[in-house]
Design a protein around this motif. Structure first.
Motif, short mmCIF file in Angstrom:
data_model
loop_
_atom_site.label_atom_id
_atom_site.label_comp_id
_atom_site.label_asym_id
_atom_site.label_seq_id
_atom_site.Cartn_x
_atom_site.Cartn_y
_atom_site.Cartn_z
N ARG A 148 95.77 72.18 -25.99
CA ARG A 148 95.60 73.03 -27.00
C ARG A 148 93.77 72.56 -27.28
NH1 ARG A 148 97.14 76.49 -30.76
NH2 ARG A 148 96.34 75.83 -32.52
N VAL A 149 93.49 73.97 -27.27
CA VAL A 149 91.96 73.94 -27.87
C VAL A 149 91.63 73.29 -29.28
CG1 VAL A 149 90.37 74.47 -28.38
CG2 VAL A 149 91.34 75.04 -26.17
N PRO A 150 91.40 72.13 -29.82
CA PRO A 150 90.77 71.56 -31.34
C PRO A 150 90.56 72.93 -32.23
CG PRO A 150 90.06 70.38 -29.83
CD PRO A 150 90.25 71.15 -29.75
N ASP A 151 90.94 73.04 -33.52
CA ASP A 151 91.00 73.83 -34.11
C ASP A 151 89.77 74.05 -34.32
OD1 ASP A 151 93.03 73.84 -34.96
OD2 ASP A 151 93.75 72.95 -36.94
N MET A 167 91.28 101.40 -29.64
CA MET A 167 92.29 100.13 -29.73
C MET A 167 92.49 98.92 -29.32
SD MET A 167 95.21 103.66 -28.29
CE MET A 167 96.44 102.18 -28.60
N ALA A 168 93.85 98.30 -30.29
CA ALA A 168 92.98 96.43 -29.37
C ALA A 168 94.55 96.24 -29.53
CB ALA A 168 92.09 95.72 -31.08
N VAL A 169 94.80 94.47 -29.28
CA VAL A 169 95.64 93.99 -28.64
C VAL A 169 95.69 93.64 -30.42
CG1 VAL A 169 96.79 91.98 -28.08
CG2 VAL A 169 95.17 92.94 -26.51
N GLY A 170 97.62 94.08 -31.01
CA GLY A 170 97.99 93.84 -32.16
C GLY A 170 99.12 92.56 -31.77
N CYS A 171 99.90 92.56 -32.43
CA CYS A 171 101.17 92.47 -32.93
C CYS A 171 101.62 92.02 -31.41
CB CYS A 171 101.81 92.08 -33.84
SG CYS A 171 102.70 94.17 -34.30
N ASP A 172 102.69 90.61 -31.80
CA ASP A 172 103.54 89.72 -30.11
C ASP A 172 103.52 90.70 -29.50
OD1 ASP A 172 106.42 89.52 -29.77
OD2 ASP A 172 107.16 91.58 -30.58
N THR A 173 102.42 90.80 -28.47
CA THR A 173 101.59 90.93 -27.17
C THR A 173 101.47 89.28 -25.65
OG1 THR A 173 99.56 90.61 -27.47
CG2 THR A 173 100.75 92.57 -28.25
N PHE A 174 101.70 89.75 -25.01
CA PHE A 174 101.44 88.24 -23.81
C PHE A 174 100.34 88.47 -24.44
CE2 PHE A 174 100.25 87.85 -20.00
CZ PHE A 174 100.77 86.20 -19.59
N THR A 175 99.27 89.42 -23.87
CA THR A 175 97.91 89.38 -23.74
C THR A 175 97.27 88.33 -25.09
OG1 THR A 175 96.95 91.27 -23.04
CG2 THR A 175 95.39 90.06 -24.04
N GLY A 176 98.19 88.36 -26.31
CA GLY A 176 98.04 87.49 -27.81
C GLY A 176 98.02 86.04 -27.14
N ALA A 177 99.70 86.25 -26.86
CA ALA A 177 99.84 84.36 -26.84
C ALA A 177 99.18 83.90 -25.27
CB ALA A 177 101.45 84.35 -26.46
N LEU A 178 98.87 84.58 -24.70
CA LEU A 178 97.67 83.85 -23.41
C LEU A 178 96.55 83.03 -24.02
CD1 LEU A 178 97.09 84.60 -19.52
CD2 LEU A 178 95.71 84.31 -21.56
N LEU A 179 95.93 84.41 -24.89
CA LEU A 179 94.39 84.07 -25.21
C LEU A 179 94.95 83.07 -26.45
CD1 LEU A 179 93.07 86.87 -25.94
CD2 LEU A 179 91.85 85.57 -24.34
N ASP A 180 96.54 82.89 -26.78
CA ASP A 180 96.11 82.10 -28.15
C ASP A 180 96.38 80.05 -27.02
OD1 ASP A 180 97.54 80.56 -30.69
OD2 ASP A 180 99.16 80.00 -29.41
N ARG A 181 97.12 80.30 -25.89
CA ARG A 181 96.88 79.02 -25.53
C ARG A 181 95.35 78.73 -25.12
NH1 ARG A 181 102.00 78.33 -22.88
NH2 ARG A 181 101.17 76.79 -21.79
N LEU A 182 94.64 78.90 -25.05
CA LEU A 182 92.88 79.33 -24.35
C LEU A 182 92.16 79.25 -25.56
CD1 LEU A 182 92.97 82.35 -21.69
CD2 LEU A 182 93.62 79.07 -21.37
#
Length: 265
Positions: A148-151, A167-182
């Motif tokens: 996990r990347v430090p805050d 248009m952009a990535v919004g809520c509850d998406t695989f892409t958003g979850a993947l970026l969160d992990r990075l």
């Protein structure tokens, strides 16, 4: 097959003991099956670009059955597949319902997180009669090793997927979850006023952000088309690595961290 598969929506999917013919309505799932056993595929969408050598891997190339949103249902039925694989987001419920009404077994995936992708792909491939492939084992291991990347090192980003309209990535998406992990937080993760998965937005009216992530699909953003609309650094990335779930996950785990981190200095 010892047990009747149940898809990600909780639907029992009646497949024969030996699955020999599969139609894929999703590029990511086509790649997952094609890398594991290309001979199963008898039909894929016009947008299925991977494996890139799919047609050369088999005696009879799979039929092209139009797109994810407008599949040729008659052509699919005529292929007499043992199984059709689809996705909750990519494909329309009415198409899934019609294929089932016409006697076909349809397995629907629903993938919204990285770990969820591994579980979903396990189930989908098992429904095809396949053992867990080495690429899936490797992808899960690679993602488990990403710390996990430090805050104080995380980025706040907007992730456009289309232009005219924006248009952009919004809520509850695989892409958003993947970026969160990075270590990248999506500033539109709430989906806007109507909590949309892919909301429209105005580049001049965005929450505070320090990065724009521009994929090359579905809209093909380039160095000349996209970054100029924002006043923050832009990361031009592969849309396949950012949005697909399948063998691309292994490459994404090794490629995307560097592509995003290079902009932190």
């Amino acid at each position: 097959m010892s047990a009747t598969p149940i898809d990600d929506q909780g639907t029992t999917v009646p497949v024969p003991d030996k699955v020999r013919r599969v139609v894929s309505l999703v590029p990511s799932l086509t790649e997952a099956i094609g890398v594991s056993d290309p001979h199963l595929l008898v039909g894929v969408t016009d947008w299925c670009t991977h494996p890139t050598d799919l047609d050369e891997l088999v005696v009879t190339p799979p039929a092209r059955i139009r797109g994810t949103k407008n599949p040729d249902l008659d052509a699919i039925v005529a292929l007499e597949p043992d199984l059709v694989v689809a996705n909750d987001e990519e494909n329309k419920p009415e198409h899934v319902a019609e294929l089932r009404a016409r006697g076909l077994a349809v397995y629907v995936t629903d993938i919204r997180t990285v770990d969820g992708a591994f579980t979903s792909l396990d189930g989908m491939l098992a429904a095809c009669g396949l053992e867990r492939p080495a690429w899936l084992e490797g992808a899960e291991k690679a993602w488990s090793e990403i710390e996990r990347v430090p805050d104080d090192e995380r980025r706040n980003a907007v992730v456009p997927i289309w232009r005219k309209p924006w248009m952009a990535v919004g809520c509850d998406t695989f892409t958003g979850a993947l970026l969160d992990r990075l270590g990248v937080d999506n500033v539109l993760a709430d989906g806007g006023p109507t909590a949309e998965r892919y909301p429209r937005f105005d580049p001049a009216d965005l929450p505070a952000h320090d990065l724009v992530v521009l994929p090359d699909e579905p809209y093909r953003f380039t160095a000349e088309d996209g970054p100029e609309a924002f006043d923050v650094p832009a990361a031009l990335v592969s849309g396949r690595l950012l949005t697909w779930y399948g063998p691309s996950l292994l490459e994404a785990a090794t490629t995307l961290p560097g592509a995003l981190r290079v902009l932190t200095t």
